[in-house]
Design an enzyme around this catalytic site. Structure first.
Site, PDB file in Angstrom:
ATOM      1  CG  ASP A 152      -0.043   0.042   2.584  1.00 13.63           C
ATOM      2  OD1 ASP A 152       0.874   0.479   2.398  1.00 13.63           O
ATOM      3  OD2 ASP A 152      -0.880  -0.139   3.532  1.00 13.63           O
ATOM      4  N   GLY A 183       0.893   3.642   2.146  1.00 14.73           N
ATOM      5  CA  GLY A 183       1.137   4.165   3.502  1.00 14.73           C
ATOM      6  C   GLY A 183       0.164   5.350   3.861  1.00 14.73           C
ATOM      7  CG  ASP A 220      -5.615  -5.833   2.717  1.00 15.77           C
ATOM      8  OD1 ASP A 220      -4.995  -5.023   3.647  1.00 15.77           O
ATOM      9  OD2 ASP A 220      -6.031  -4.853   2.094  1.00 15.77           O
TER      10      ASP A 220
END
Length: 377
Positions: free
Chosen positions: A92, A94, A272
């Protein structure tokens, strides 16, 4: 990198596909274990591969940028080599971590300045340096920098936030095209659809993001405080706007096993969540018969397998009584067993979903499965 749809469930938006990367193929629908700092907490890579059968794992750009840092990752040859993982990785941007640092970050049109949670040092993420950072990390799939809008934001805030995300996406895509992978394999990036719980903003975001989507696109800003039914409503709004083939759909940060099946039914391909390992470490097991709290006294003398319908090594090898004993005794092995079970269970859920989509009875199977998965044992 490409995504190919291979099956569609009758009477449902659920579909199966193959996402092809230079580190291997990913069968969808798929769940991706979260390896925030380069490890999935408490689980050996050997078991991720051979028992859990993880096809792809996640890394976190914010955490990896701060520690071990880009110099170490580059010297190691990227995250794959640093952690000894030869299957696909997604990172990802962040953004979610940065924007959750309320009070120690400042948002501007240029980017976001934030204070490290480790030592208080100041840092800035811009779309441009975020691309550069994820190039150094070397994930197969990179996520565009976005602002994760709170689930309870009002319309005006959500509209302003979306505009910022769209501007950042345009800059991110430009920088991505100007740079090359560092380690000899292809990287792709997924744009992120924001827009909070407002259908018109979500549609606008999806249409804009599609202009930058190659093999996949992400749906962000859900499961961040809004009611679950609102999340499903936004999926029903967004997924029909997206192509039937060629673009995988990734719902970020979701969720329970039932959430996965409901989202698959609405057309989502990738997921996720930290829930399997986080809840596992705290004694919660997800099973095909329902949810178990392993600290409950009722399991004290139950010598049956953890999950008679489970597929993992720990399901058949350890009993409920033994795992309860480990939790009560404060043994770290308890968290390891529970994490491995829960991750294997999540991967079994999506594996069975794929099988029922291909068999043509997904909708009927899903309704019964959700009923069982949400019950308490």
């Amino acid at each position: 990198m490409k995504f190919t749809k291979i099956a569609q469930a009758p009477g449902s938006a659920a579909r199966c596909g193959i996402l092809t990367t230079d580190h291997g193929q990913i069968e969808t629908p798929i769940f991706m274990p979260v390896g925030t700092v380069g490890s999935v907490k408490g689980v050996y890579h050997r078991d991720l591969k051979d028992d859990i059968e993880a096809q792809i794992i996640l890394g976190n750009t914010y955490h990896l940028y701060l520690r071990p840092g880009l110099d170490i990752l580059k010297a190691a040859g990227g995250l794959h080599k640093f952690i000894g993982w030869d299957r696909p990785i997604l990172t990802d941007s962040g953004g979610f971590q940065v924007f959750s640092l309320t009070g120690i970050r400042k948002l501007t049109p240029d980017g976001c300045t934030f204070a490290s949670h480790i030592d208080g040092s100041r840092h800035t993420f811009t779309p441009e340096n975020n691309v550069d950072t994820q190039r150094v990390i070397g994930a197969d799939i990179m996520m565009a920098l976005d602002e994760c809008c709170p689930g309870d934001a009002d319309y005006n805030y959500a509209k302003k936030s979306l505009k910022l995300t769209q501007n950042w996406l345009e800059r991110y895509a430009k920088r991505f095209k100007e740079t090359e992978p560092l380690y000899g394999y292809d990287q792709a990036f997924f744009p992120i659809i924001q827009g909070c719980v407002y259908p018109d903003l979500r549609v606008q975001a999806a249409e804009h993001a599609l202009g930058f989507a190659d093999a996949g696109i992400a749906i962000g800003g859900l499961a961040v405080g809004e009611p679950t039914e609102k999340m499903y409503e936004m999926l029903e709004t967004v997924c029909p706007v997206l192509p039937e083939d060629g673009v995988a759909r990734y719902l970020m940060g979701v969720g329970t096993p039932a959430n996965l099946l409901e989202a698959i039914d609405r057309g989502v391909d990738m997921f996720d969540c930290v829930m399997p390992t986080r809840n596992g470490r705290n004694g919660m097991l997800f099973t095909w018969n329902g949810i178990m709290n392993m600290r409950n006294k009722k399991w004290e003398d139950d010598f049956s397998p953890l999950d008679p319908m489970g597929t993992s090594f720990v399901d058949s090898h350890y009993t409920k009584a033994y795992l309860r004993h480990l939790f009560i005794a404060g043994e770290m092995f308890a968290a390891m067993i529970a994490s491995e079970h829960n991750l294997a269970f999540y991967l079994d859920v999506v594996r069975q979903a794929r099988a029922h989509i291909k068999a043509g009875d997904f909708r009927q199977w899903k309704e019964e499965a959700v009923r069982k998965l949400t019950s308490r044992m």
